[in-house]
Design a protein around this motif. Structure first.
Motif, mmCIF file in Angstrom:
data_model
loop_
_atom_site.group_PDB
_atom_site.id
_atom_site.type_symbol
_atom_site.label_atom_id
_atom_site.label_comp_id
_atom_site.label_asym_id
_atom_site.label_seq_id
_atom_site.Cartn_x
_atom_site.Cartn_y
_atom_site.Cartn_z
ATOM 1 N N MET A 120 39.476 4.362 60.727
ATOM 2 C CA MET A 120 40.339 4.796 59.623
ATOM 3 C C MET A 120 40.331 3.745 58.503
ATOM 4 O O MET A 120 40.291 4.073 57.326
ATOM 5 C CB MET A 120 41.761 5.008 60.128
ATOM 6 C CG MET A 120 42.639 5.691 59.129
ATOM 7 S SD MET A 120 44.065 6.352 59.905
ATOM 8 C CE MET A 120 44.828 4.917 60.546
ATOM 9 N N GLY A 149 37.596 15.700 66.276
ATOM 10 C CA GLY A 149 36.760 14.504 66.183
ATOM 11 C C GLY A 149 35.305 14.861 65.933
ATOM 12 O O GLY A 149 34.638 14.224 65.115
ATOM 13 N N VAL A 150 34.806 15.878 66.623
ATOM 14 C CA VAL A 150 33.404 16.275 66.437
ATOM 15 C C VAL A 150 33.188 16.708 64.977
ATOM 16 O O VAL A 150 32.198 16.341 64.345
ATOM 17 C CB VAL A 150 33.019 17.404 67.427
ATOM 18 C CG1 VAL A 150 31.649 17.965 67.097
ATOM 19 C CG2 VAL A 150 33.048 16.881 68.856
ATOM 20 N N THR A 168 45.545 8.131 76.338
ATOM 21 C CA THR A 168 45.278 8.155 77.785
ATOM 22 C C THR A 168 45.188 6.741 78.322
ATOM 23 O O THR A 168 44.744 5.837 77.619
ATOM 24 C CB THR A 168 43.903 8.804 78.065
ATOM 25 O OG1 THR A 168 43.066 8.549 76.950
ATOM 26 C CG2 THR A 168 44.005 10.266 78.317
ATOM 27 N N THR A 181 36.436 7.390 73.660
ATOM 28 C CA THR A 181 37.242 8.531 74.120
ATOM 29 C C THR A 181 36.479 9.319 75.190
ATOM 30 O O THR A 181 37.080 9.834 76.121
ATOM 31 C CB THR A 181 37.652 9.454 72.953
ATOM 32 O OG1 THR A 181 36.489 9.831 72.241
ATOM 33 C CG2 THR A 181 38.609 8.789 72.018
ATOM 34 N N HIS A 214 34.020 4.846 68.593
ATOM 35 C CA HIS A 214 35.309 5.443 68.945
ATOM 36 C C HIS A 214 35.090 6.717 69.780
ATOM 37 O O HIS A 214 35.779 6.944 70.779
ATOM 38 C CB HIS A 214 36.075 5.739 67.654
ATOM 39 C CG HIS A 214 37.319 6.546 67.829
ATOM 40 N ND1 HIS A 214 38.367 6.130 68.609
ATOM 41 C CD2 HIS A 214 37.689 7.753 67.325
ATOM 42 C CE1 HIS A 214 39.321 7.047 68.579
ATOM 43 N NE2 HIS A 214 38.932 8.051 67.808
ATOM 44 N N VAL A 230 47.555 12.547 68.191
ATOM 45 C CA VAL A 230 47.605 11.293 68.964
ATOM 46 C C VAL A 230 49.068 10.895 69.179
ATOM 47 O O VAL A 230 49.480 10.539 70.284
ATOM 48 C CB VAL A 230 46.846 10.153 68.242
ATOM 49 C CG1 VAL A 230 47.107 8.814 68.910
ATOM 50 C CG2 VAL A 230 45.346 10.426 68.225
ATOM 51 N N ALA A 267 39.204 10.830 77.579
ATOM 52 C CA ALA A 267 40.338 11.236 76.732
ATOM 53 C C ALA A 267 40.127 12.624 76.115
ATOM 54 O O ALA A 267 41.011 13.136 75.443
ATOM 55 C CB ALA A 267 40.560 10.206 75.621
HETATM 56 C C1 HEM Z 1 37.176 9.578 60.751
HETATM 57 C C2 HEM Z 1 37.102 9.525 62.039
HETATM 58 C C3 HEM Z 1 38.199 9.225 63.039
HETATM 59 C C4 HEM Z 1 39.374 8.528 62.894
HETATM 60 C C5 HEM Z 1 39.902 7.851 61.619
HETATM 61 C C6 HEM Z 1 40.056 8.552 64.174
HETATM 62 C C7 HEM Z 1 41.262 7.926 64.452
HETATM 63 C C8 HEM Z 1 41.846 7.876 65.710
HETATM 64 C C9 HEM Z 1 42.941 7.020 66.091
HETATM 65 C C10 HEM Z 1 43.641 6.005 65.159
HETATM 66 C C11 HEM Z 1 43.236 7.270 67.400
HETATM 67 C C12 HEM Z 1 44.310 6.571 68.279
HETATM 68 C C13 HEM Z 1 43.820 5.209 68.756
HETATM 69 C C14 HEM Z 1 42.540 5.241 69.546
HETATM 70 O O1 HEM Z 1 42.489 5.846 70.624
HETATM 71 O O2 HEM Z 1 41.552 4.658 69.060
HETATM 72 C C15 HEM Z 1 42.348 8.319 67.855
HETATM 73 C C16 HEM Z 1 42.355 8.883 69.104
HETATM 74 C C17 HEM Z 1 41.474 9.856 69.555
HETATM 75 N N1 HEM Z 1 40.323 10.259 68.906
HETATM 76 FE FE1 HEM Z 1 39.810 9.761 67.009
HETATM 77 N N2 HEM Z 1 39.286 9.274 65.072
HETATM 78 C C18 HEM Z 1 38.145 9.682 64.421
HETATM 79 C C19 HEM Z 1 37.080 10.371 64.977
HETATM 80 C C20 HEM Z 1 37.047 10.843 66.296
HETATM 81 C C21 HEM Z 1 35.899 11.419 66.937
HETATM 82 C C22 HEM Z 1 34.534 11.534 66.314
HETATM 83 C C23 HEM Z 1 36.284 11.823 68.204
HETATM 84 C C24 HEM Z 1 35.492 12.506 69.277
HETATM 85 C C25 HEM Z 1 34.581 13.407 69.072
HETATM 86 C C26 HEM Z 1 37.683 11.476 68.349
HETATM 87 C C27 HEM Z 1 38.455 11.758 69.439
HETATM 88 C C28 HEM Z 1 39.680 11.193 69.703
HETATM 89 C C29 HEM Z 1 40.460 11.437 70.904
HETATM 90 C C30 HEM Z 1 40.100 12.395 72.056
HETATM 91 C C31 HEM Z 1 41.582 10.594 70.811
HETATM 92 C C32 HEM Z 1 42.704 10.439 71.845
HETATM 93 C C33 HEM Z 1 42.400 9.184 72.621
HETATM 94 C C34 HEM Z 1 43.316 8.972 73.801
HETATM 95 O O3 HEM Z 1 44.184 9.809 74.052
HETATM 96 O O4 HEM Z 1 43.149 7.958 74.497
HETATM 97 N N3 HEM Z 1 38.109 10.862 67.178
HETATM 98 N N4 HEM Z 1 41.490 8.650 66.810
#
Ligand code: HEM
Length: 266
Positions: free
Chosen positions: A77, A157-158, A248, A140, A136, A242, A145
Motif C-alpha cells: 500500500m 487480491g487477484v 489469520t 497469504t 504479499h 481485513v 489466508a
Molecule cells: C495493491 C495491492 C494490495 C494491497 C495494498 C494489499 C493490502 C493488504 C493489507 C494491508 C493486508 C493486511 C496485512 C497483511 O496481511 O499483510 C492484506 C491482507 C490480505 N491480502 Fe492483500 N493487498 C494487496 C494485494 C493482495 C493480493 C494480490 C492478494 C492475493 C491474491 C491479497 C490477499 C490478501 C488476503 C487473503 C489477506 C488476508 C490475510 C490474512 O488474513 O492473514 N492481497 N492485504
C-alpha cells in the motif's frame, strides 16, 4: 453463543484533561498545542461521531505468531501511495500527445525542479510495487489466508495484481522513446493473439486496429484515471475485509482451547 468483545476504550492521549470551564488552559506552547489538538478531535467527533469507526478500525487483537511477513500488505500500500503522489507531480509536466510526450519527459528529467528524483521514484517505485504485491500474495497463499472466510479477499487480491500489471504496461509507453514504443508494439501483438477476447482487448488498448495517434492518450487515461481509481476502491474494500475478518494466524500456531468460552457456551 456468540461472544461480543467490549469496545476498546478511548486512548489516554485523546482524552481532554478534566477541567472547569473557568480554569485557564495549561501553560507553555507545548501544553496549549496538546489541548488544541484534543479540542479539534473533540469538535470533529461531536459533529461526526467518527471516533467509534476509528476505534473499530485501529484497535484490534492480532493472532499469536504475527510476524514481519504480515507487513507486506501495508508495504504494498505504501508503494502504491508513493506511485500516486509522484504521479500527480509528473502529470503537472507530462504531455500525452505523440509529438510532445518525449520532449515533456525529457524536460521533467533534465529541467524541472527535482524532476529526475520524482521520475526516478515513480519508475523504481513501480518495480518495487510489483515485487511487493507478489510477495504479499505468496505470504497469504503459504499461510492459507485464502481459505474460508477470506476467499473474497483473495479474489479481490487477484484483481489487484492484474490491475498492478496493467499499470506497469500502460506506464511503460508514456516516455514515448524507441524502447517504450517498440516494447508496447510487441506487448500488444502478444495480447492480440490471446484466445477469444485477445484481439478485442488489443484493439481497445490501441484505440484502433493498429498503433495510432490516439493510442498514447488511451494508455495515459487508463494509467492515470481508470486503473488508479479501481485500485483505490478495491484496496478500500480489501482493507475493510481485513479489519472485519481479522488476519489469520501462521499455520504452525496450534489453536488453544479456551475453557472460559466453553463454560459460557454450556
Ligand atoms: C495493491 C495491492 C494490495 C494491497 C495494498 C494489499 C493490502 C493488504 C493489507 C494491508 C493486508 C493486511 C496485512 C497483511 O496481511 O499483510 C492484506 C491482507 C490480505 N491480502 Fe492483500 N493487498 C494487496 C494485494 C493482495 C493480493 C494480490 C492478494 C492475493 C491474491 C491479497 C490477499 C490478501 C488476503 C487473503 C489477506 C488476508 C490475510 C490474512 O488474513 O492473514 N492481497 N492485504
Amino acid at each position: 453463543m456468540k461472544l461480543k468483545l467490549p469496545a476498546p476504550p478511548v486512548p489516554d492521549p485523546l482524552k481532554p484533561a478534566p477541567r472547569r470551564p473557568e480554569e485557564p488552559p495549561p501553560e507553555g506552547v507545548g501544553g496549549a498545542a496538546k489541548e488544541a489538538g484534543k479540542s479539534v478531535v473533540d469538535w470533529l467527533d461531536e459533529r461526526t461521531s467518527l471516533s467509534g469507526g476509528g476505534r473499530w478500525l485501529m484497535f484490534r487483537k492480532v493472532p499469536k505468531g504475527t510476524n514481519w511477513f504480515y507487513t507486506l500488505g501495508s508495504a504494498t500500500m505504501f508503494a502504491f501511495l508513493n506511485q500516486a503522489v509522484t504521479g500527480v507531480f509528473l502529470a503537472m509536466y507530462y504531455d500525452p500527445s505523440p509529438t510532445r510526450a518525449y520532449e515533456s519527459a525529457r524536460f521533467i528529467t533534465n529541467e524541472a525542479f527535482l524532476g529526475e528524483f520524482v521520475r526516478g521514484m515513480h519508475k523504481w517505485g513501480s518495480t518495487v510495487m510489483v515485487i511487493l504485491v507478489f510477495l504479499h500474495m505468496g505470504r497469504t497463499f503459504f499461510f492459507g489466508a485464502y481459505k474460508y472466510p477470506r476467499e473474497l479477499n483473495w479474489v479481490i487480491g487477484v484483481v489487484l495484481v492484474v490491475l498492478t500489471l496493467v499499470m506497469s504496461l500502460t506506464g511503460y509507453l508514456l516516455p514515448f522513446d524507441q524502447r517504450s514504443y517498440w516494447a508496447t508494439v510487441v506487448a500488444m501483438n502478444i495480447n492480440g493473439t490471446g484466445p477469444l477476447v485477445g484481439p478485442y482487448l488489443a484493439q481497445f488498448l490501441l484505440a484502433g486496429p493498429v498503433f495510432g495517434a490516439t493510442t498514447l492518450s488511451r494508455f495515459y487515461s487508463i494509467h492515470m484515471l481508470l486503473v488508479p481509481g479501481l485500485i483505490v476502491a478495491l484496496i478500500g474494500f480489501h482493507l475493510y475485509l481485513v479489519a472485519k475478518l481479522g488476519t489469520t494466524a501462521p499455520p504452525w500456531i496450534k489453536a488453544e482451547p479456551n475453557p472460559k468460552l466453553r463454560e459460557e457456551s454450556a
